[in-house]
Each structure stands twice: as structure tokens, then as C-alpha cells.
Design a protein around this motif. Structure first.
Motif, short mmCIF file in Angstrom:
data_model
loop_
_atom_site.label_atom_id
_atom_site.label_comp_id
_atom_site.label_asym_id
_atom_site.label_seq_id
_atom_site.Cartn_x
_atom_site.Cartn_y
_atom_site.Cartn_z
N ILE A 27 0.89 -1.16 0.00
CA ILE A 27 0.00 0.00 0.00
C ILE A 27 0.93 1.20 0.00
N THR A 28 0.88 1.99 -1.05
CA THR A 28 1.84 3.08 -1.16
C THR A 28 1.17 4.45 -1.18
N SER A 29 1.83 5.41 -0.58
CA SER A 29 1.48 6.81 -0.72
C SER A 29 2.29 7.34 -1.90
N ILE A 30 1.68 8.20 -2.71
CA ILE A 30 2.39 8.69 -3.89
C ILE A 30 2.49 10.21 -3.85
N LEU A 31 3.71 10.70 -3.99
CA LEU A 31 3.96 12.12 -4.13
C LEU A 31 4.25 12.38 -5.60
N PHE A 32 3.56 13.35 -6.19
CA PHE A 32 3.75 13.67 -7.60
C PHE A 32 4.50 14.99 -7.72
N VAL A 33 5.73 14.94 -8.23
CA VAL A 33 6.51 16.16 -8.42
C VAL A 33 6.14 16.83 -9.73
N LYS A 34 6.26 18.12 -9.72
CA LYS A 34 5.93 18.94 -10.88
C LYS A 34 7.17 19.06 -11.77
N TYR A 35 6.94 19.13 -13.03
CA TYR A 35 7.92 19.36 -14.09
C TYR A 35 8.63 18.08 -14.51
N CYS A 36 9.04 18.12 -15.75
CA CYS A 36 9.72 16.98 -16.36
C CYS A 36 10.65 17.49 -17.45
N ASN A 37 11.72 16.76 -17.69
CA ASN A 37 12.66 17.13 -18.74
C ASN A 37 12.28 16.53 -20.09
N MET A 38 11.11 15.94 -20.16
CA MET A 38 10.57 15.43 -21.42
C MET A 38 9.15 15.97 -21.56
N ALA A 39 8.64 15.97 -22.73
CA ALA A 39 7.28 16.49 -22.95
C ALA A 39 6.46 15.44 -23.68
N CYS A 40 6.26 14.32 -23.04
CA CYS A 40 5.55 13.21 -23.66
C CYS A 40 4.04 13.48 -23.68
N ARG A 41 3.46 13.54 -24.85
CA ARG A 41 2.02 13.80 -24.96
C ARG A 41 1.20 12.68 -24.35
N TYR A 42 1.74 11.49 -24.31
CA TYR A 42 0.98 10.35 -23.79
C TYR A 42 1.10 10.19 -22.28
N CYS A 43 1.88 11.02 -21.63
CA CYS A 43 2.07 10.93 -20.17
C CYS A 43 0.73 11.08 -19.46
N HIS A 44 0.43 10.18 -18.55
CA HIS A 44 -0.85 10.24 -17.85
C HIS A 44 -0.93 11.39 -16.84
N ASN A 45 0.21 12.00 -16.50
CA ASN A 45 0.20 13.11 -15.55
C ASN A 45 0.44 14.46 -16.20
N ASN A 46 0.67 14.48 -17.49
CA ASN A 46 1.08 15.72 -18.16
C ASN A 46 0.10 16.87 -17.92
N LYS A 47 -1.18 16.64 -18.16
CA LYS A 47 -2.18 17.71 -18.01
C LYS A 47 -2.27 18.19 -16.57
N SER A 48 -2.34 17.27 -15.62
CA SER A 48 -2.42 17.64 -14.20
C SER A 48 -1.16 18.39 -13.77
N MET A 49 -0.01 17.89 -14.21
CA MET A 49 1.26 18.50 -13.83
C MET A 49 1.33 19.95 -14.30
N LEU A 50 0.81 20.22 -15.49
CA LEU A 50 0.87 21.57 -16.05
C LEU A 50 -0.21 22.49 -15.48
N GLU A 51 -1.37 21.94 -15.16
CA GLU A 51 -2.49 22.78 -14.75
C GLU A 51 -2.59 23.01 -13.25
N LEU A 52 -2.17 22.04 -12.44
CA LEU A 52 -2.32 22.17 -11.00
C LEU A 52 -1.19 23.01 -10.41
N GLU A 53 -1.54 23.80 -9.41
CA GLU A 53 -0.55 24.63 -8.72
C GLU A 53 0.38 23.77 -7.87
N SER A 54 1.59 24.26 -7.66
CA SER A 54 2.53 23.59 -6.76
C SER A 54 2.07 23.78 -5.32
#
Length: 123
Positions: A27-54
Motif C-alpha cells: 500500500i503506497t502513498s504517492i507524491l507527484f513532483v511537478k515538471y519533467c525534462n521530457m514532454a511526452c504527450r501520452y504521459c498520464h500526468n502531463n495535463k495535471s502537472m501543467l495545470e495544478l498549482e505547486s
């Protein structure tokens, strides 16, 4: 005490208190960091990462503490790309290791092998 550099420089955009699918047999807790050095359109977190505030520093500190104190058996750091945070990521992992025996998992695209090597060299 959490390293102030972690709180000042590490950017989180999300936290999932528990997941049964992101760490096999844990059972894991997940921390999602913002930003990436790649811009993969298929990334499942791309939209959230760009739209949500830090998270602000208080939210980040509370998230780190909650991930240690909740009932999960593991902590996953995902993204974005965690290794772009280099020193802050390494400091966070050392902090976790000093505060909990939970298993730690790092989701990475592998493009920063020097950071990964340092993490592995320091257990």
C-alpha cells in the motif's frame, strides 16, 4: 526537521494517500513532483502537472509527514520527473530513510543517471 531546501525547491502538484496498484504487494502513498525534462504527450500526468498549482511549503511539509505517519507500507515518488530535483530529491529520500522503515520507490524516466547512481550508491 525537514531540510528547508526541500521545502523551498521541491515542487509537488499532487498526493495520493494510498494506492494498491503503484507498488506491487504494498500500500503506497504517492507524491507527484511537478515538471519533467521530457514532454511526452501520452504521459498520464502531463495535463495535471501543467495545470495544478505547486504545493506551498506548509502543504509540502504536511504531505511528507502524512506519508510517513499514515497506514501505507511504502512511499512512491513519481512525477513529472523526480530526478530533475537532484539534491532535493536525495535529501528527501535520506529524510524518509531516517524517519521510516517504509519501502521507497522512485518512478523515473532514467534520463538523469548520475542522480539515480548517487541514490543507489547511498541505499
Amino acid at each position: 526537521m525537514i531540510d528547508p531546501n526541500i521545502l523551498r525547491n521541491l515542487k509537488l502538484f499532487g498526493y495520493q494517500k494510498s494506492s494498491l496498484s503503484d507498488y506491487p504487494d504494498e500500500i503506497t502513498s504517492i507524491l507527484f513532483v511537478k515538471y519533467c525534462n521530457m514532454a511526452c504527450r501520452y504521459c498520464h500526468n502531463n495535463k495535471s502537472m501543467l495545470e495544478l498549482e505547486s504545493f506551498n511549503t506548509d502543504q509540502l511539509a504536511n504531505t511528507i509527514k502524512d506519508s510517513i505517519n499514515n497506514l501505507s507500507t511504502a512511499i512512491t515518488i513519481s512525477g513529472g520527473e523526480p530526478t530533475i530535483y537532484g539534491r532535493e530529491l536525495i535529501s528527501l529520500l535520506k529524510y524518509y530513510r531516517s524517519k521510516t522503515k517504509k519501502k521507497l520507490k522512485l518512478d523515473t524516466n532514467g534520463t538523469m543517471p548520475e542522480v539515480i547512481k548517487e541514490i543507489l550508491d547511498n541505499n
